[in-house]
Scaffold this active site. Structure first.
Site, mmCIF file in Angstrom:
data_model
loop_
_atom_site.group_PDB
_atom_site.id
_atom_site.type_symbol
_atom_site.label_atom_id
_atom_site.label_comp_id
_atom_site.label_asym_id
_atom_site.label_seq_id
_atom_site.Cartn_x
_atom_site.Cartn_y
_atom_site.Cartn_z
ATOM 1 N N GLY A 187 0.815 -1.217 0.000
ATOM 2 C CA GLY A 187 0.000 0.000 0.000
ATOM 3 C C GLY A 187 0.844 1.261 0.000
ATOM 4 O O GLY A 187 0.540 2.229 -0.698
ATOM 5 N N CYS A 188 1.913 1.245 0.772
ATOM 6 C CA CYS A 188 2.783 2.418 0.875
ATOM 7 C C CYS A 188 3.537 2.656 -0.427
ATOM 8 O O CYS A 188 3.746 3.798 -0.835
ATOM 9 C CB CYS A 188 3.745 2.263 2.046
ATOM 10 N N THR A 189 3.927 1.581 -1.086
ATOM 11 C CA THR A 189 4.610 1.702 -2.374
ATOM 12 C C THR A 189 3.658 2.290 -3.410
ATOM 13 O O THR A 189 4.017 3.223 -4.138
ATOM 14 C CB THR A 189 5.137 0.322 -2.835
ATOM 15 N N ALA A 237 3.112 6.059 -2.699
ATOM 16 C CA ALA A 237 4.289 6.864 -3.058
ATOM 17 C C ALA A 237 4.418 6.988 -4.578
ATOM 18 O O ALA A 237 4.746 8.058 -5.098
ATOM 19 C CB ALA A 237 5.540 6.239 -2.459
#
Length: 154
Positions: free
Chosen positions: A44-46, A49
Site C-alpha cells: 500500500g505504501c509503495t 508513493a
C-alpha cells in the site's frame, strides 16, 4: 491532540532522504501535502508513493510540495526511493514526535491483536501554514488524485 481544518500545522525539522533536513518552514509560500504512511516498501505504501510521484508535475504546477513521513530510517527511505524511482521527499521521524503532533500514532488492530502504529493520513497545508484539508484512514486507490484536486483549489 486532534488537529482540525483551520489549525496552524505543527512545525517540524527532520532528517530526510538524500542527507537533507526538511522543515515545514522551508516551504513558506507553497502548499504542502504531508502524508503519513506505516512503512517503506510495503504494498500500500509503495502504491501511494508511486501515485504521488506520477502526479508530481501537476502538484508542482499547483505550487504544492509532496512530503511523505514515517518512522523508517533515512537509509530505508533512500533505498525505497531508489528502488521505486520516487520523485518525492520522505522525512524520517524515528522518535515519533511529529507523528504524535499530527495525531496519527494510533491504536491499530490486526488479526485480533492491538498495537500502536501510524494511521495512513494526509494533511493539505496552505502557503501560510494552515491546514486546509485532512484525510484520515486513507484508502490508497484514487487518493493522490483527490489530494491533487484539493491542492488545485487552493
Amino acid at each position: 491532540m486532534t488537529l482540525s481544518i483551520g489549525d496552524k500545522a505543527p512545525s517540524f525539522s527532520l532528517p530526510a532522504n538524500g542527507d537533507q533536513t526538511i522543515s515545514l518552514s522551508d516551504y513558506a509560500g507553497k502548499n504542502v501535502v504531508l502524508y503519513f504512511y506505516p512503512k517503506d516498501s510495503t504494498p500500500g505504501c509503495t502504491t501511494e508513493a508511486k501515485d504521488f510521484t506520477s502526479l508530481k508535475n501537476e502538484f508542482d504546477a499547483a505550487n504544492t510540495v509532496i512530503l511523505g513521513a514515517s518512522k523508517d530510517s533515512v537509509r530505508r527511505h533512500n533505498n525505497f526511493i531508489a528502488k521505486q524511482e520516487l520523485a518525492i521527499d520522505l522525512v524520517s521521524d524515528e522518535e515519533g514526535e511529529m507523528i504524535e503532533a499530527y495525531g496519527v500514532w494510533v491504536e491499530k488492530s490486526m488479526y485480533g491483536k492491538k498495537y500502536m502504529g501510524i494511521e495512513r493520513a494526509t494533511y493539505l497545508i496552505d502557503a501560510n501554514g494552515i491546514i486546509q484539508q485532512i484525510w484520515r484512514k486513507v484508502k490508497v486507490k484514487g487518493h493522490a488524485e483527490a489530494v491533487l484536486e484539493a491542492a488545485k483549489a487552493l
